[in-house]
Design a protein around this motif. Structure first.
Motif, mmCIF file in Angstrom:
data_model
loop_
_atom_site.group_PDB
_atom_site.id
_atom_site.type_symbol
_atom_site.label_atom_id
_atom_site.label_comp_id
_atom_site.label_asym_id
_atom_site.label_seq_id
_atom_site.Cartn_x
_atom_site.Cartn_y
_atom_site.Cartn_z
ATOM 1 N N HIS A 99 -65.199 43.058 -32.675
ATOM 2 C CA HIS A 99 -65.397 44.328 -33.110
ATOM 3 C C HIS A 99 -66.810 44.875 -33.131
ATOM 4 O O HIS A 99 -66.961 46.012 -32.911
ATOM 5 C CB HIS A 99 -64.732 44.887 -34.481
ATOM 6 C CG HIS A 99 -65.250 44.217 -35.701
ATOM 7 N ND1 HIS A 99 -65.163 42.768 -35.963
ATOM 8 C CD2 HIS A 99 -66.214 44.678 -36.598
ATOM 9 C CE1 HIS A 99 -65.836 42.435 -37.028
ATOM 10 N NE2 HIS A 99 -66.675 43.646 -37.494
ATOM 11 N N GLU A 100 -67.879 44.004 -33.642
ATOM 12 C CA GLU A 100 -69.218 44.673 -33.444
ATOM 13 C C GLU A 100 -69.728 44.739 -32.160
ATOM 14 O O GLU A 100 -70.373 45.668 -31.887
ATOM 15 C CB GLU A 100 -70.010 43.406 -34.221
ATOM 16 C CG GLU A 100 -69.455 43.437 -35.588
ATOM 17 C CD GLU A 100 -70.533 42.081 -36.474
ATOM 18 O OE1 GLU A 100 -70.723 42.193 -37.766
ATOM 19 O OE2 GLU A 100 -70.674 41.152 -35.624
ATOM 20 N N TRP A 103 -68.570 48.160 -30.953
ATOM 21 C CA TRP A 103 -69.151 49.217 -31.447
ATOM 22 C C TRP A 103 -70.484 49.213 -30.852
ATOM 23 O O TRP A 103 -71.107 50.305 -30.370
ATOM 24 C CB TRP A 103 -69.543 48.848 -32.880
ATOM 25 C CG TRP A 103 -68.251 49.205 -33.980
ATOM 26 C CD1 TRP A 103 -66.945 49.368 -33.517
ATOM 27 C CD2 TRP A 103 -68.294 48.969 -35.456
ATOM 28 N NE1 TRP A 103 -66.316 49.452 -34.549
ATOM 29 C CE2 TRP A 103 -67.148 49.170 -35.741
ATOM 30 C CE3 TRP A 103 -69.310 48.654 -36.329
ATOM 31 C CZ2 TRP A 103 -66.557 49.457 -37.144
ATOM 32 C CZ3 TRP A 103 -68.933 48.763 -37.807
ATOM 33 C CH2 TRP A 103 -67.698 49.011 -38.038
ATOM 34 N N PHE A 175 -69.380 54.282 -39.584
ATOM 35 C CA PHE A 175 -68.450 53.377 -38.976
ATOM 36 C C PHE A 175 -68.595 52.065 -39.867
ATOM 37 O O PHE A 175 -67.760 51.307 -39.971
ATOM 38 C CB PHE A 175 -68.778 53.049 -37.603
ATOM 39 C CG PHE A 175 -67.862 54.024 -36.780
ATOM 40 C CD1 PHE A 175 -66.873 53.599 -36.024
ATOM 41 C CD2 PHE A 175 -68.435 55.250 -36.290
ATOM 42 C CE1 PHE A 175 -66.090 54.368 -35.070
ATOM 43 C CE2 PHE A 175 -67.726 56.287 -35.461
ATOM 44 C CZ PHE A 175 -66.476 55.573 -35.045
ATOM 45 N N ASN A 232 -62.736 59.643 -37.381
ATOM 46 C CA ASN A 232 -62.985 58.452 -37.753
ATOM 47 C C ASN A 232 -62.375 58.093 -39.139
ATOM 48 O O ASN A 232 -61.639 57.214 -39.446
ATOM 49 C CB ASN A 232 -64.243 57.801 -37.651
ATOM 50 C CG ASN A 232 -64.269 56.358 -37.891
ATOM 51 O OD1 ASN A 232 -63.659 55.461 -37.315
ATOM 52 N ND2 ASN A 232 -65.051 55.952 -38.872
#
Length: 291
Positions: A99-100, A103, A175, A232
């Motif tokens: 997930h990093e 991003w 985020f 978000n």
């Protein structure tokens, strides 16, 4: 990978990035005159001398060479940016979670166009800024000093380009869970004041055009980032409601206060004596290329 292997990989990627920058520098050196002609267009359009000629003042014999090398280096960094950015990413990416990395792809895709947009806006502001600066002053110069003009243009482009990365920072905070969109929206008065104060202090252009345009664009980008943050937050709330249902944040979870009994462990036997270590033969080839 061991520490030495990481250092060796870093050395390899720095070497590849340096080769790419050198190749870009050679390309920029070849087109440096055309790049300089493009940068001086706003200055030539002013026609300060009145005869249609475009001439600069050169106070040092080395100014022309240094400007050519500086423009070549900037062009080399821009041309080789895909290569050295990839080398940087390839060194960092294995240490990130899935997930990093996702991003990083998203923020990297946003940061590049925003920087280009800011640089383009600086190019649009430059002609009016020069005209205002020269007309508003008490003197009317016949020619500008070349190194000061190049520094003025490059600083203006870099300032606008880097300032347009402001919404990326806000989205990173959202985020990462540091600040919600509703909380960032409550900062709007302070943010607008800071945007105008920041533009008035750091903009190399003293005219009101550059300052007002930069502050207005930063304010609009702030509200755009807040809108994305609010979306978000709603997405995160829907995901949380699916996982945890209608549980309250302050609701105490049910715990079992009657754990099973732990039986006594078996007795530990007495340790055996440790034998003396055998001598290690000395090696003469233990040093590698890193050490």
């Amino acid at each position: 990978m061991t520490l030495v292997e990481h250092i060796r990989e870093l050395r390899t990627r720095l070497f590849r990035a340096s080769i790419a920058v050198l190749i870009g520098f050679a390309i920029g050196f070849y087109f440096s005159q055309k790049l300089f002609d493009f940068i001086q267009i706003p200055y030539c359009d002013l026609n300060l001398s009145g005869d249609g000629k475009c001439a600069f003042l050169q106070l040092s014999a080395t100014d022309g060479v240094m400007i050519k090398l500086k423009l070549s280096l900037w062009a080399g960094l821009v041309v080789s940016a895909p290569v050295w950015l990839y080398q940087l990413w390839a060194f960092i990416a294995p240490g990130l979670h899935k997930h990093e990395r996702r991003w990083a792809y998203a923020f990297g895709g946003i940061a590049g166009p925003l920087f280009i947009l800011g640089a383009t806006l600086a190019g649009a502001v430059l002609p009016k800024s020069l005209h205002f600066i020269l007309e508003f002053g008490v003197t009317t110069p016949q020619a500008l000093e070349v190194t000061s003009y190049i520094s003025f243009v490059t600083n203006l482009v870099l300032l606008f380009g880097l300032s347009f990365e402001f919404p990326v920072l806000l989205l990173l905070l959202n985020f990462a869970g540091v600040a919600t969109g509703k909380r960032m929206l409550g900062w709007w008065r302070v943010v607008i004041f800071v945007c105008f104060a920041f533009a008035a202090i750091v903009t190399p252009d003293p005219s009101p055009f550059g300052m007002t345009l930069l502050a207005t664009c930063l304010s609009l980008l702030y509200f755009l980032a807040v809108a994305v943050a609010l979306i978000n937050d709603k997405r995160r709330a829907r995901k949380r409601s699916k996982e945890y249902g209608d549980l309250d944040d302050d609701e105490v979870s049910e715990l079992d206060y009657h754990p099973d009994k732990i039986e006594a462990s078996e007795p530990i036997a007495a340790p055996a004596p440790v034998q003396a270590p055998t001598p290690v033969e000395e090696r003469r080839d233990r040093w590698d290329d890193m050490t």
